[in-house]
Design an enzyme around this catalytic site. Structure first.
Site, PDB file in Angstrom:
ATOM      1  N   TYR A  34       0.843  -1.204  -0.120  1.00 54.42           N
ATOM      2  CA  TYR A  34      -0.133   0.071  -0.175  1.00 54.42           C
ATOM      3  C   TYR A  34       1.004   1.127   0.044  1.00 54.42           C
ATOM      4  CZ  TYR A  34      -4.555  -1.983   0.843  1.00 54.42           C
ATOM      5  OH  TYR A  34      -5.806  -2.487   0.841  1.00 54.42           O
ATOM      6  N   LYS A  80       3.252 -15.099   1.782  1.00 57.26           N
ATOM      7  CA  LYS A  80       3.405 -15.810   0.426  1.00 57.26           C
ATOM      8  C   LYS A  80       4.933 -16.090   0.351  1.00 57.26           C
ATOM      9  CE  LYS A  80       1.958 -17.800  -3.602  1.00 57.26           C
ATOM     10  NZ  LYS A  80       1.057 -18.761  -3.505  1.00 57.26           N
ATOM     11  N   ASP A 115      -2.966 -18.276  -0.158  1.00 61.41           N
ATOM     12  CA  ASP A 115      -3.764 -18.773  -1.042  1.00 61.41           C
ATOM     13  C   ASP A 115      -4.563 -20.045  -0.079  1.00 61.41           C
ATOM     14  OD1 ASP A 115      -1.193 -20.106  -1.062  1.00 61.41           O
ATOM     15  OD2 ASP A 115      -1.760 -20.670  -3.303  1.00 61.41           O
ATOM     16  N   ASP A 137      -6.262  -7.050   4.154  1.00 59.13           N
ATOM     17  CA  ASP A 137      -7.285  -6.595   3.485  1.00 59.13           C
ATOM     18  C   ASP A 137      -8.183  -7.755   3.122  1.00 59.13           C
ATOM     19  OD1 ASP A 137      -9.148  -4.378   2.402  1.00 59.13           O
ATOM     20  OD2 ASP A 137      -8.063  -4.805   0.460  1.00 59.13           O
ATOM     21  N   ASP A 140     -12.172  -9.512   4.399  1.00 58.17           N
ATOM     22  CA  ASP A 140     -13.414  -9.438   3.930  1.00 58.17           C
ATOM     23  C   ASP A 140     -14.103 -11.115   3.550  1.00 58.17           C
ATOM     24  OD1 ASP A 140     -13.218  -6.852   3.332  1.00 58.17           O
ATOM     25  OD2 ASP A 140     -14.140  -6.774   1.079  1.00 58.17           O
TER      26      ASP A 140
END
Ligand code: IPM
Ligand code: MN
Length: 359
Positions: free
Chosen positions: A142, A192, A224, A248, A252
């Site tokens: 970000y 990751k 993942d 983020d 969700d």
């Protein structure tokens, strides 16, 4: 009498509606528990762009720095998507987070029992969900440099940089370990590392920090796999520790376990200085001004503010209990409505019902 100064940012879309009901309920709670709340309402996001040309005016930022806590509804509107990036509402939010050094974002995910049927997942998989996402909030992709768009002979190229320093990883990891101490003492760190160097550093540092917290069980998952595990077997998680972008996305997904993203609160904290309390959801411009929004995520964010920023634990618990009681009576905003037996209500009616429980 204790008095707290709250900078209130109602923002865009459904922001003003959910802010007005949340403010009312907070004032009732403060009367009942004998403390004083002073609200300073400031323009932020689209409302600020209209008047000042920027999403986070200097005066708003100063108020945020000088208060006891910031309570934000939501920002963003497609009508600003064409503005240059530095003028968009989202950039204002990032600037606010970074100016207040709000590096630790806590997003608790707990199922309210009356809402089990509102989730798209089967009851058996979600009825015991109780996890918290600890998301790094002021670094990573970000904020990483270099970033931008350049013209090349073959067209255009755009790039962002995912970057973390060991210090940035250490301080968010420490927060996660402290949070885990108060809970079921399990952390799953998500990265990751099979592909990204930045993730390998993340994993190495988190592992180092874990040496100081022998009583906490640490595991690692690739992002993942973690996304899949969140819908396959969400009860395995206690604390999920992760970076800005992965947090983020995962929060969700985690929100939908609770039936609606309209239920998820968050707290963004720093070491010293005011925290920012805001729902995880966005400004939902499609339903703005129609009295359809769910104000509960903002109210639960307000409850986190009472608990974390002001240590008004009884008041916070009362507010959470009031919300649960209204849900148990079958009242639902449209996002939560799953069957005809629910009593469908609007944002303001939901606010009234919760207010009635505070007396
Ligand atoms: C969130 C939001 C923000 C983010 C946006 C609005 C900048 O999606 O708080 O999750 O990506 O952090
Ligand atoms: Mn998000």
């Amino acid at each position: 009498m204790q008095s707290y100064k709250v900078t209130l940012l109602s923002g865009d879309g459904i922001g003003p509606e959910i802010t007005s009901v949340t403010k009312r309920v907070l004032l009732l709670i403060s009367k009942k528990y004998d403390f004083d709340l002073k609200f300073i309402e400031m323009p932020f996001g689209g409302a600020a762009i209209k008047n000042d040309g920027v999403p986070l005016p200097e005066t708003t930022l100063q108020e945020c720095k000088n208060c006891d806590a910031v309570l934000l509804a939501a920002i963003g509107d497609p009508k600003y998507d064409q503005l240059p990036r530095e003028k968009r509402p989202e950039t204002g939010l990032l600037k606010l987070r970074s100016s207040l050094d709000l590096f630790a974002n806590l997003r608790p995910v707990k199922i309210a029992p009356p809402l089990i049927k509102a989730s798209s997942l089967k009851e058996d998989y979600i009825n015991k969900v109780d996890l918290i996402v600890v998301r790094e909030l002021t670094s990573g992709i970000y904020f990483g440099e270099p970033k931008g768009r350049i013209k090349t002979e073959a067209g255009e190229r755009a790039f962002n940089t995912m970057t973390y320093s060991s210090d940035e990883i250490n301080r968010i990891a420490e927060v996660a370990f402290e949070v885990a101490k108060q809970r079921r003492r399990k952390i799953c760190s998500v990265d990751k590392a099979n592909v990204l160097d930045v993730s390998q550093l993340w994993r190495d540092q988190v592992t180092l920090i874990s040496e100081k917290f022998k009583e906490i069980e640490l595991s690692h998952q690739y992002v993942d796999n973690a996304a899949m595990q969140l819908v396959r077997n969400p009860c395995q998680f206690d604390v999920i520790l992760t970076s800005n972008l992965f947090g983020d996305i995962l929060s969700d997904i985690a929100a939908m376990l609770t039936g609606s993203i309209g239920m998820l609160p968050s707290a963004s904290l720093t070491k010293k200085g005011p925290g920012l309390f805001e729902p995880v959801h966005g400004s939902a411009p499609d339903i703005a001004g129609k009295n359809l929004a769910n104000p509960i995520a903002m109210m639960l964010s307000a409850a986190m503010m009472l608990k974390i920023a002001f240590k008004e634990t009884n008041a916070a618990n009362h507010l959470e209990k009031a919300i649960n009681e209204v849900l148990a009576e079958g009242y639902r905003t449209a996002d939560l409505s799953s069957s005809d037996d629910n009593k469908l209500v609007g944002c303001f009616e939901m606010g009234d019902l919760i207010a009635e429980k505070i007396n």
